[in-house]
Write a protein that holds these residues in place. Structure first.
Motif, short mmCIF file in Angstrom:
data_model
loop_
_atom_site.label_atom_id
_atom_site.label_comp_id
_atom_site.label_asym_id
_atom_site.label_seq_id
_atom_site.Cartn_x
_atom_site.Cartn_y
_atom_site.Cartn_z
N GLY A 231 0.82 -1.21 0.00
CA GLY A 231 0.00 0.00 0.00
C GLY A 231 0.85 1.26 0.00
N LEU A 234 2.65 1.86 -3.39
CA LEU A 234 1.81 2.46 -4.43
C LEU A 234 1.38 3.87 -4.05
CD1 LEU A 234 -0.35 -0.39 -5.90
CD2 LEU A 234 1.86 0.46 -6.57
N PHE A 235 1.11 4.11 -2.78
CA PHE A 235 0.70 5.45 -2.37
C PHE A 235 1.78 6.48 -2.72
CE2 PHE A 235 0.49 8.88 0.81
CZ PHE A 235 -0.77 9.37 0.49
N ILE A 238 2.85 6.04 -7.02
CA ILE A 238 1.98 6.43 -8.14
C ILE A 238 2.11 7.93 -8.41
CG2 ILE A 238 -0.40 6.66 -8.90
CD1 ILE A 238 -1.01 3.99 -7.58
N VAL A 239 1.92 8.76 -7.38
CA VAL A 239 2.08 10.20 -7.61
C VAL A 239 3.57 10.54 -7.71
CG1 VAL A 239 1.48 12.50 -6.82
CG2 VAL A 239 -0.08 10.63 -6.40
N ILE A 241 5.52 9.55 -9.65
CA ILE A 241 5.86 9.69 -11.08
C ILE A 241 6.17 11.15 -11.38
CG2 ILE A 241 3.52 10.17 -11.95
CD1 ILE A 241 4.11 8.37 -14.31
N TYR A 253 4.06 22.90 -11.06
CA TYR A 253 3.61 22.39 -9.76
C TYR A 253 4.08 20.95 -9.52
CZ TYR A 253 -0.44 20.88 -12.66
OH TYR A 253 -1.25 20.36 -13.63
N TRP A 254 4.50 20.28 -10.60
CA TRP A 254 5.03 18.92 -10.41
C TRP A 254 6.29 18.92 -9.56
CZ3 TRP A 254 2.33 14.73 -11.02
CH2 TRP A 254 1.27 14.71 -11.94
N PHE A 261 5.90 13.48 -2.71
CA PHE A 261 5.63 12.04 -2.67
C PHE A 261 6.93 11.24 -2.77
CE2 PHE A 261 1.39 13.48 -3.18
CZ PHE A 261 0.57 12.47 -2.73
N PRO B 13 -4.88 3.45 0.21
CA PRO B 13 -3.82 4.36 -0.23
C PRO B 13 -3.60 4.32 -1.73
CG PRO B 13 -3.07 3.00 1.60
CD PRO B 13 -4.40 2.47 1.19
N THR B 14 -3.72 3.12 -2.31
CA THR B 14 -3.52 2.99 -3.76
C THR B 14 -4.55 3.81 -4.53
OG1 THR B 14 -2.70 0.77 -3.38
CG2 THR B 14 -3.33 1.32 -5.62
N SER B 17 -3.95 7.61 -4.17
CA SER B 17 -2.83 8.07 -4.97
C SER B 17 -3.19 8.07 -6.46
CB SER B 17 -1.61 7.18 -4.70
OG SER B 17 -0.43 7.79 -5.12
N ALA B 18 -3.87 7.02 -6.89
CA ALA B 18 -4.24 6.93 -8.31
C ALA B 18 -5.18 8.06 -8.68
CB ALA B 18 -4.88 5.57 -8.60
N VAL B 20 -5.39 11.03 -7.25
CA VAL B 20 -4.61 12.28 -7.30
C VAL B 20 -3.86 12.37 -8.64
CG1 VAL B 20 -2.66 13.52 -6.29
CG2 VAL B 20 -4.36 12.44 -4.81
N LEU B 21 -3.24 11.26 -9.04
CA LEU B 21 -2.46 11.27 -10.28
C LEU B 21 -3.35 11.56 -11.48
CD1 LEU B 21 0.23 10.83 -11.77
CD2 LEU B 21 -0.44 8.45 -12.03
N LEU B 24 -4.37 15.26 -11.53
CA LEU B 24 -3.28 16.16 -11.90
C LEU B 24 -2.92 16.02 -13.37
CD1 LEU B 24 -0.96 15.82 -8.81
CD2 LEU B 24 -2.15 17.88 -9.54
N LEU B 25 -2.90 14.76 -13.84
CA LEU B 25 -2.53 14.53 -15.24
C LEU B 25 -3.53 15.18 -16.18
CD1 LEU B 25 -1.11 10.94 -15.78
CD2 LEU B 25 -0.02 13.14 -16.23
#
Lengths: 445, 229
Positions: A231, A234-235, A238-239, A241, A253-254, A261, B13-14, B17-18, B20-21, B24-25
């Motif tokens: 968990g 991935l938390f 994922i962001v 990235i 802002y990235w 993160f 959490p996954t 986060s997904a 949020v991504l 933003l994308l």
């Protein structure tokens, strides 16, 4: 057809491809140190050698994880065969043909021309076919385990998600994008979410499986940590990235989001280290065995190479200067070796000796090869670090031209090539050992 | 927590986060056309990208610092040559063996239309707003060295010449490659700057000579132009 035999083939092919990867790496590093004549460069340009080196890496690791994944699905489901060994063999042949055709094609300029995802579209289709067969087969195996034995563990669950995401994430990478910024966005969705997302899921499932089977630690503890680690991976990942979007034409802002993160990304790797170490110490005689050593150093170098070394470079004010230099190479080599390579070697030793019915493994050759490989890899990392530091100071900070800065890095890249040759020697011993595993003879004790 | 619900530790959490991504994308992708000048992305410019991928340039070179580290970053390479140095840049790509003797580049059989498209494409990438990277081309940190680029500005060279993507197009772009090709030594370059017509009687450049420069400034400028930094 015997499932174990098919899985054994996966490992054999993975090891062959791994061996082929290494000479190309030595050639790459030596190209920095020596000035090869024009005809050599025209024959095997650096670009082709790099494409081969990296594609072989991806291919052998995926085949290793697929073989291991089949075994875990089978064992965790309480079965003694996978759903269809025939399909698994067919899939291996398809992926092998796709990969090898693609790699030979690179020498003739048959390429999509995007780093790591060079495979031409036709070969991409074959890869997808292989991946679909794999997904169906492994899901059916897990389903059978559930129906027959009511067995579907946390490890299977994480593993299944990992392989599904790996396959799905491949898709954005096969298309042509007109805008380079969109192109890199798609590219990082594949590459970043692979190595810091789905591959990490697979790796943590594999690690948890080995710990559960080999140390006899209570399953409840293993499951709890697996969920929490996966968990957190991935938390943050994922962001995370975002640390690849700093200089690629994305909004600024990235810089903040990516950094926030990314600084958390080492945390799950630290947990993984701490938890694996505790579990390994549960059975001291295992910790000192070859497989225990491989697993221990895997989590150590995973944390140092990917977590600390990689995390440091994701800070924007560091990354602005270090991005696109040999420092990235330094981090990449240590991280991949720790996170995935060593773990896969552990899988190979455990399963290949089990398939051969070996109870008490002769470990001397394996230990020697491990020491040579790990020592060489750490040395290589440090040499790239030296070269990269010089590059950052001269090219990035002092503003020298690219070529002039490279002149001062030559020696360190040469040392890296030599360390690479050392690594290849260690790897040769290990591959030989894995092909001809034997019992420890009684009088050798 | 009960074992039964442990998987929530993973799933929640996954998903957060997904989400949020994705959010933003979505915003980012709307901004990208503006920051990259996507309206200038004509068919011919895209043909340049196709050609660069065909020859797998990106496995030796980098774009945005991503790719092979064996050769310089190409994102803003066009700024170094400028429109005036376009022919030179083409020659570097078409006949690398003429330009590189140490670390070499493969000689490709690139067609005329491909090389033109590559030029247009590189011109386009050089203007992408990517948060001021790489440092060499940066407004803030770029090309420190001996203050040569400040001299170029102070002495109004950039009214006619281009340097690092800046300046006019009446004279040739002042890349080190161009300078070294045009002059056989630093001395002849120095003489030319003092009195252009002594080196080439057809030159349209004004004689800047003694009036405009101190000796020290002239030394610095010559060194700067000769070394390209």
């Amino acid at each position: 057809m015997d499932s174990k035999k098919v899985i054994y083939f996966y490992f054999i092919i993975a090891l062959v491809l791994f061996s082929l990867q290494l000479p190309f790496g030595i050639y790459l590093a030596s190209s920095y140190a020596l000035s090869y004549p024009q005809w050599v460069v025209d024959l095997i340009p650096f670009s082709t050698a790099r494409a081969v080196h990296t594609n072989l890496l991806v291919l052998w690791m995926l085949l290793g994880f697929m073989g291991g994944g089949y075994f875990i699905a089978m064992a965790e489901g309480g079965l003694n065969k996978i759903f269809s060994p025939f399909l698994a063999l067919l899939q291996l042949i398809i992926l092998f043909i796709a990969g090898v055709t693609g790699i030979i094609g690179f020498f003739f300029g048959w390429t999509q021309g995007r780093p790591l995802l060079e495979l031409p579209f036709q070969m991409d289709l074959l890869v997808i076919l292989g991946a679909v067969i794999f997904l169906l087969n492994i899901t059916a195996t897990m389903y059978r385990g559930w129906v027959q034995n009511r067995k579907f563990s946390a490890i299977s669950f994480i593993l299944l998600l990992g392989v599904i995401f790996t396959a799905l994430l491949y898709i954005p990478g096969i298309f042509f994008y007109k805008n380079i910024t969109m192109d890199w966005t798609a590219w990082w969705v594949v590459i970043h979410l692979w190595v810091e997302g789905s591959w990490e899921l697979i790796a943590s499932a594999v690690l948890a499986f080995l710990l559960a089977v080999l140390t006899g630690v209570d399953r409840k503890a293993i499951n709890k940590w697996l969920y929490i680690e996966a968990g957190l991976v991935l938390f943050t990942g994922i962001v995370g990235i975002g640390h690849h979007f700093y200089w690629t034409g994305h909004p600024d802002y990235w810089l903040w989001i990516g950094a926030s993160f990314s600084v958390l990304e080492p945390l799950p790797l630290l947990l993984m280290y701490w938890d694996a170490k505790r579990h390994l110490e549960h059975k001291p005689e295992f910790l000192s065995s070859l497989v225990g050593t491989l697993m221990f150093w895997s989590v150590v170098l995973h944390f140092i190479g990917a977590g600390v070394w990689g995390g440091f470079m994701t800070l924007p004010f560091v990354n602005y200067w270090t991005h696109g230099t040999q420092l990235t190479v330094s981090h990449g080599h240590l991280a991949f070796y720790g996170a995935f390579a060593l773990l896969l070697f552990a899988v190979f030793y455990v399963l290949m000796s089990q398939f051969k019915g070996i109870k008490n493994l002769f470990e001397k050759r394996g230990v020697i090869s491990f020491k040579i490989m790990t020592g060489s890899m750490i040395a290589m990392t440090l040499f790239f670090l030296m070269a990269g530091t010089i590059q950052v100071c001269l090219e990035r900070i002092a503003g020298w031209s690219y070529v002039e800065a490279q002149e001062w890095m030559r020696w360190w890249m040469g040392f890296a090539a030599i360390a690479g040759a050392g690594f290849a020697a260690g790897a040769a011993i290990m591959v030989y050992d894995l092909f001809f595993l034997k019992e420890k003879s009684l009088n050798s004790k | 927590m009960k074992e039964k619900y442990l998987w929530l530790w993973f799933i929640l959490p996954t998903l957060i986060s997904a989400a949020v991504l994705v959010g933003l994308l979505k915003h980012s992708i709307k901004e990208i056309p503006i920051r990259t000048n996507a309206d200038l992305l004509t068919e011919k410019v895209v043909a340049g990208k196709v050609a660069l991928q065909k020859y797998n340039c990106n496995d030796c070179h980098t774009f945005f610092g991503i790719g092979g580290y064996y050769a310089p970053d190409l994102t803003k390479i066009y700024r170094k040559y400028g429109d005036g140095g376009r022919e030179l840049l083409k020659d570097v790509i078409l006949n690398p063996e003429k330009h590189f003797t140490g670390r070499r580049m493969k000689k490709f059989n690139i067609t005329d239309s491909e090389i033109e498209a590559m030029m247009d494409y590189l011109r386009w990438t050089s203007n992408i707003n990517n948060n001021d990277w790489p440092p060499v081309y940066s407004e803030k940190y770029g090309r420190k060295g001996n203050g040569g680029s400040n001299l170029l500005k102070a002495k109004k060279c950039l009214l006619c010449h281009r340097y690092n993507g800046e300046g006019g197009g009446a004279g040739p772009a002042l890349s080190a490659d161009f300078i070294r090709k045009s002059f056989d030594s630093k001395d002849s370059l120095r003489k030319f700057i003092i009195n252009p017509q002594s080196g080439n009687k057809d030159s349209l450049m004004l004689p800047y000579g003694g009036a405009e420069f101190t000796e020290k400034e002239l030394d610095d400028l010559v060194k700067f132009l000769w070394e390209g930094r």
